[in-house]
Enzyme design. Structure first.
Site, PDB file in Angstrom:
ATOM      1  CG  HIS A  69      -1.942   0.984   1.282  1.00 17.55           C
ATOM      2  ND1 HIS A  69      -1.711   2.315   1.548  1.00 17.55           N
ATOM      3  CD2 HIS A  69      -3.261   0.870   1.041  1.00 17.55           C
ATOM      4  CE1 HIS A  69      -2.858   2.960   1.472  1.00 17.55           C
ATOM      5  NE2 HIS A  69      -3.824   2.108   1.170  1.00 17.55           N
TER       6      HIS A  69
ATOM      7  CB  CYS B 145      -4.040   3.362  -2.310  1.00 15.19           C
ATOM      8  SG  CYS B 145      -5.166   4.391  -1.332  1.00 15.19           S
TER       9      CYS B 145
ATOM     10  CG  HIS C 170      -7.226   0.695  -1.682  1.00 15.77           C
ATOM     11  ND1 HIS C 170      -6.546   0.957  -0.515  1.00 15.77           N
ATOM     12  CD2 HIS C 170      -7.525  -0.625  -1.665  1.00 15.77           C
ATOM     13  CE1 HIS C 170      -6.433  -0.166   0.177  1.00 15.77           C
ATOM     14  NE2 HIS C 170      -7.012  -1.134  -0.507  1.00 15.77           N
TER      15      HIS C 170
ATOM     16  CG  ASP D 172      -9.542   3.627   0.679  1.00 17.44           C
ATOM     17  OD1 ASP D 172      -9.861   3.194   1.781  1.00 17.44           O
ATOM     18  OD2 ASP D 172      -8.368   3.884   0.371  1.00 17.44           O
ATOM     19  CG  HIS D 173     -10.648   6.354   3.763  1.00 19.78           C
ATOM     20  ND1 HIS D 173      -9.479   7.057   3.778  1.00 19.78           N
ATOM     21  CD2 HIS D 173     -10.374   5.138   4.257  1.00 19.78           C
ATOM     22  CE1 HIS D 173      -8.524   6.305   4.264  1.00 19.78           C
ATOM     23  NE2 HIS D 173      -9.035   5.135   4.561  1.00 19.78           N
TER      24      HIS D 173
ATOM     25  CE1 TYR E  15     -11.843   1.090   4.681  1.00 18.75           C
ATOM     26  CE2 TYR E  15     -10.878   2.187   6.581  1.00 18.75           C
ATOM     27  CZ  TYR E  15     -10.747   1.600   5.333  1.00 18.75           C
ATOM     28  OH  TYR E  15      -9.514   1.543   4.740  1.00 18.75           O
TER      29      TYR E  15
END
Ligand code: DNO
Length: 390
Positions: free
Chosen positions: A241, A279, A306, A347-348, A364
């Site tokens: 990541h 990501c 992501h 993702d978020h 999340y």
């Protein structure tokens, strides 16, 4: 891309039944109850895998199989810890779980200063305020020479805007946001039960005294070389990541921050099983990164995607933004074209429609991520249609 979702195990307030209803295909999870550095047994992996499969879903990606600090800074017990890591990988391989996300960030996994930064529509997002982060570093951690790591404008903003509004409660909240609430649930170093998180954090930083970016790079290559034979044997794709945010922080080196960094770790161990978690959100938090170009360049070594995006402000702050973003459309186009089956998770996402009352892990939410997944599905559908017509 395969539509996956990060699920935090049987204790997650979001159930697999709910995920099935919103079109999720694959699960991204970990054995969150196993302490960092301990072996993941085949039995425990199978147990969780069977549970996931009983809902008609599959365990597509491990996020994360955490790399112990000692492996990162090259401690005396690193070989022993790498052996355990290899056993966990082999056990995952035996169960057919073959995509493994990890990170090589010293001490702090990811950093945000605000977890509920209000948007004008009543939702909220995660936010990184550089001046507040400087306050944490200089005034709370009191790291030696910390001031020299910040530009004059940030120091001025800290003095004029942050210092006057800080009191004991807001300092406590800042510490909680930076080193507790964002870290505990990702098997980070600090948990909600630590009585003095700042003291613990300082001692963790000390472990890296004398380790610069090159030293950290050597330790990462050492780790990767050691685990590649297991990855070859079981067909496991490792995907690191990127550092979030993609820059050195708190005097710690960070080595997965930009094009040159990605190229360096891929070249250091040129095995296709040594790959990247693309990501987009972490990479976009650095104004130096051209995210669509990086996706094009590294698609073939990407094993997991992501999707989210940040807007970097002129003062260095960054804010997590809507998934409906031109850069993400471009990224989706690249992966749909070149890596059609690669697992992808949103993702978020924002807190919305009551998410804020539930106490989800930072970033999340349920409604926010469900909306984001719908948006991403829409973008994917248009892109697929486009590609079919060609
Ligand atoms: C935060 C996450 C990270 C990520 C790890 C992977 O929301 O993106 O915690 O899971 O860095 O090892």
């Amino acid at each position: 891309m395969e539509k996956t979702w990060r699920w935090f195990g049987k204790k997650d307030k979001i159930t697999l039944d709910m995920l099935r209803q919103i079109g999720v295909e694959g699960i991204v999870t970990a054995l969150h109850e196993v302490p960092n550095g301990e072996i993941w047994t085949e039995e425990a992996i199978r147990d969780l895998q069977r549970y996931i499969e009983s809902f008609g879903l599959q365990w597509s990606v491990v996020e994360s199989l955490p790399v112990s600090e000692s492996i990162k800074y090259g401690g005396a017990d690193r070989d022993e810890l790498i052996e355990k890591y290899k056993i966990s990988l082999a056990n995952l391989g035996k169960c057919g779980v073959k995509t493994v996300c990890y990170n090589f960030m010293p001490v702090l996994d990811w950093a945000r200063t605000e977890l509920e930064y209000p948007n004008s529509d009543g939702t909220s997002n995660l936010y990184f305020n550089k001046a507040e982060f400087a306050y944490f570093d200089i005034r709370i951690l009191k790291r030696a020479d910390a001031e020299t790591d910040y530009d004059a404008a940030t120091l001025r903003r800290m003095a004029e805007e942050v210092v006057p509004r800080m009191d004991a409660e807001s300092e406590r909240r800042l510490v909680e946001n930076i080193i507790v609430k964002t870290q505990g649930f990702v098997n980070g170093n600090i948990s909600e039960n630590d009585l003095d998180p700042v003291a613990k954090f300082r001692s963790l930083l000390d472990l890296y005294a004398g380790i610069d970016a090159d030293g950290l790079r050597r330790n990462m290559a050492y780790f990767l070389r050691a685990i590649m034979p297991v990855c070859d044997e079981y067909g496991i794709d490792m995907c690191v990541h990127p550092d979030d945010p993609p820059m050195p922080i708190l005097g710690l080196p960070r080595i997965v921050t930009c094009d040159a960094d990605i190229e360096a770790f891929l070249d250091a161990v040129p095995n296709p099983h040594n790959g990247l978690t693309f990501c987009a959100g972490s990479l976009s938090a650095g104004a130096h990164n051209d995210v669509p170009a990086l996706a094009r360049k590294y698609a073939s070594r990407t094993h997991f995607v992501h999707l989210r995006i940040c807007n970097v402000l002129p003062n260095g702050d960054f804010k997590e933004a809507s998934h409906l973003d031109e850069r993400l459309i471009d990224v989706i186009r690249t992966f749909e074209r070149e890596r059609a089956g690669v697992p992808m998770r949103v993702d978020h996402a924002p807190l919305m429609l009551g998410d804020e009352k539930i106490g989800y892990n930072a970033g999340y939410s349920f409604h926010g991520r469900m909306l984001a997944l719908g948006q991403v599905e829409g973008m994917m559908a248009v892109v697929r249609n486009e590609l079919q017509k060609r």
